[in-house]
Design a protein around this motif. Structure first.
Motif, PDB file in Angstrom:
ATOM      1  N   ILE A   7      -2.757  49.405  56.050  1.00  0.00           N
ATOM      2  CA  ILE A   7      -2.451  49.149  54.639  1.00  0.00           C
ATOM      3  C   ILE A   7      -1.027  48.614  54.560  1.00  0.00           C
ATOM      4  O   ILE A   7      -0.107  49.183  55.155  1.00  0.00           O
ATOM      5  N   SER A   8      -0.873  47.524  53.863  1.00  0.00           N
ATOM      6  CA  SER A   8       0.461  46.983  53.594  1.00  0.00           C
ATOM      7  C   SER A   8       0.837  47.242  52.143  1.00  0.00           C
ATOM      8  O   SER A   8      -0.026  47.420  51.286  1.00  0.00           O
ATOM      9  N   TRP A   9       2.141  47.235  51.900  1.00  0.00           N
ATOM     10  CA  TRP A   9       2.666  47.272  50.541  1.00  0.00           C
ATOM     11  C   TRP A   9       3.493  46.003  50.334  1.00  0.00           C
ATOM     12  O   TRP A   9       4.304  45.635  51.194  1.00  0.00           O
ATOM     13  N   VAL A  10       3.247  45.342  49.227  1.00  0.00           N
ATOM     14  CA  VAL A  10       4.025  44.177  48.845  1.00  0.00           C
ATOM     15  C   VAL A  10       4.444  44.369  47.394  1.00  0.00           C
ATOM     16  O   VAL A  10       3.858  45.180  46.670  1.00  0.00           O
ATOM     17  N   ARG A  11       5.461  43.637  46.969  1.00  0.00           N
ATOM     18  CA  ARG A  11       5.888  43.728  45.589  1.00  0.00           C
ATOM     19  C   ARG A  11       6.183  42.355  45.025  1.00  0.00           C
ATOM     20  O   ARG A  11       6.430  41.395  45.775  1.00  0.00           O
ATOM     21  N   GLN A  12       6.150  42.281  43.720  1.00  0.00           N
ATOM     22  CA  GLN A  12       6.335  41.019  43.019  1.00  0.00           C
ATOM     23  C   GLN A  12       7.158  41.277  41.772  1.00  0.00           C
ATOM     24  O   GLN A  12       6.674  41.898  40.817  1.00  0.00           O
ATOM     25  N   ALA A  13       8.402  40.833  41.792  1.00  0.00           N
ATOM     26  CA  ALA A  13       9.260  40.968  40.622  1.00  0.00           C
ATOM     27  C   ALA A  13       8.718  40.058  39.513  1.00  0.00           C
ATOM     28  O   ALA A  13       8.024  39.083  39.795  1.00  0.00           O
ATOM     29  N   CYS A  39      -0.735  47.622  46.906  1.00  0.00           N
ATOM     30  CA  CYS A  39      -1.212  47.929  48.251  1.00  0.00           C
ATOM     31  C   CYS A  39      -2.283  46.897  48.590  1.00  0.00           C
ATOM     32  O   CYS A  39      -2.956  46.365  47.704  1.00  0.00           O
ATOM     33  N   ALA A  40      -2.420  46.620  49.869  1.00  0.00           N
ATOM     34  CA  ALA A  40      -3.398  45.628  50.312  1.00  0.00           C
ATOM     35  C   ALA A  40      -3.916  46.022  51.682  1.00  0.00           C
ATOM     36  O   ALA A  40      -3.149  46.509  52.530  1.00  0.00           O
ATOM     37  N   ARG A  41      -5.205  45.810  51.914  1.00  0.00           N
ATOM     38  CA  ARG A  41      -5.820  46.158  53.188  1.00  0.00           C
ATOM     39  C   ARG A  41      -5.973  44.915  54.032  1.00  0.00           C
ATOM     40  O   ARG A  41      -6.380  43.851  53.531  1.00  0.00           O
ATOM     41  N   GLU A  42      -5.667  45.057  55.307  1.00  0.00           N
ATOM     42  CA  GLU A  42      -5.803  43.916  56.200  1.00  0.00           C
ATOM     43  C   GLU A  42      -7.271  43.548  56.383  1.00  0.00           C
ATOM     44  O   GLU A  42      -8.173  44.336  56.102  1.00  0.00           O
ATOM     45  N   GLY A  43      -7.466  42.313  56.873  1.00  0.00           N
ATOM     46  CA  GLY A  43      -8.818  41.831  57.101  1.00  0.00           C
ATOM     47  C   GLY A  43      -9.340  42.231  58.466  1.00  0.00           C
ATOM     48  O   GLY A  43      -8.732  43.028  59.177  1.00  0.00           O
ATOM     49  N   GLU A  44     -10.498  41.650  58.812  1.00  0.00           N
ATOM     50  CA  GLU A  44     -11.118  41.935  60.101  1.00  0.00           C
ATOM     51  C   GLU A  44     -10.370  41.169  61.188  1.00  0.00           C
ATOM     52  O   GLU A  44     -10.470  39.963  61.280  1.00  0.00           O
ATOM     53  N   GLY A  45      -9.585  41.879  61.974  1.00  0.00           N
ATOM     54  CA  GLY A  45      -8.947  41.237  63.111  1.00  0.00           C
ATOM     55  C   GLY A  45      -7.647  40.525  62.822  1.00  0.00           C
ATOM     56  O   GLY A  45      -7.104  39.836  63.689  1.00  0.00           O
ATOM     57  N   GLY A  46      -7.127  40.649  61.599  1.00  0.00           N
ATOM     58  CA  GLY A  46      -5.869  39.978  61.315  1.00  0.00           C
ATOM     59  C   GLY A  46      -5.176  40.568  60.105  1.00  0.00           C
ATOM     60  O   GLY A  46      -5.818  41.188  59.250  1.00  0.00           O
ATOM     61  N   SER A  47      -3.881  40.380  60.026  1.00  0.00           N
ATOM     62  CA  SER A  47      -3.093  40.995  58.955  1.00  0.00           C
ATOM     63  C   SER A  47      -2.990  40.132  57.711  1.00  0.00           C
ATOM     64  O   SER A  47      -1.973  40.124  57.028  1.00  0.00           O
TER      65      SER A  47
END
Lengths: 119, 113
Positions: free
Chosen positions: A34-40, A96-104
């Motif tokens: 799981i990644s976290w990203v943000r957007q002002a 939050c965002a989930r990575e795909g199959e086999g790649g980020s």
């Protein structure tokens, strides 16, 4: 179906901390980072870091080192992002965002959580 | 850090016409070992999270209309919308996942002329 459901809007004062949650469902939680990203407001997308729910390994953006902590709770399939010593320029929508199959790359996203930092 | 630079910042295209967005990375995002480009494209509409369109530079995500296509290798990439529809009005981002920190382009706003 895969779903990531985030906690709600937060308003914080400068210097405070915020903890955003991301409840995952519809897939094997420990199988994908799981990644976290943000957007002002009105701005682009900034990657904050990722966590592996499998072993707890993390990788944080250097500019947030020391202020951010990402954790997971495998019993509730929930990921958390805590940001401390908040400043006004931390005002953003946090995803939050989930990575795909086999790649980020990010196949699935939460709906976003607005965090406003204001005195 | 790999810097992703998109061009143009915005473009206006007539319905049914083609739209082309470019993305240039400051370093190659091609892994020689598997010959894959670690480059994705997303579409973001107001008030929504980004939506994955393309990954591995040219693989269309399931359910994405085939008017969206990705091309390029190494440091230069292109997203093409072959016949612009009204629902394609959005901001488009490229994203490299070759090296941390993962980084995104600044976005390209697509509007109807």
């Amino acid at each position: 179906q895969v779903q990531l459901v985030q906690s709600g809007t937060e308003v914080k004062k400068p210097g405070a901390s915020v903890k955003v949650s991301c409840k995952a469902s519809g897939y094997t939680f420990t199988g994908y980072a799981i990644s976290w990203v943000r957007q002002a407001p009105g701005q682009g997308i900034e990657w904050m870091g990722w966590i592996s729910p499998y072993n707890g390994n993390t990788n944080y953006a250097q500019n947030l080192q020391g202020r951010v902590t990402m954790t997971t709770d495998t019993s509730t399939t929930t990921a958390y992002m805590e940001l401390r010593s908040l400043r006004s320029d931390d005002t953003a929508v946090y995803y939050c965002a989930r990575e795909g199959e086999g790649g980020s790359y990010y196949s699935y996203w939460g709906q976003g959580a607005l965090v406003t930092v204001s005195s | 850090d790999i810097v992703m630079t998109q061009s143009p910042d915005s473009l206006a295209v007539s319905l049914g016409e083609s739209a082309t967005i470019n993305c240039k990375s400051s370093q190659s995002v091609l892994y020689i070992s598997n010959n894959e480009n670690y480059l994705a494209w997303y579409q973001q509409k107001p008030g929504q999270p980004p939506k994955l369109l393309i990954y591995w530079a040219s693989t269309r995500e399931s359910g994405v209309p085939d008017r969206f296509s990705g091309s390029g290798s190494g440091t230069d990439f292109t997203l093409t919308i072959s016949s612009l529809q009204a629902e394609d009005v959005a901001v488009y981002y490229c994203h490299q996942y070759h090296s941390t920190p993962w980084t995104f382009g600044q976005g390209t706003k697509v509007e109807i002329k």
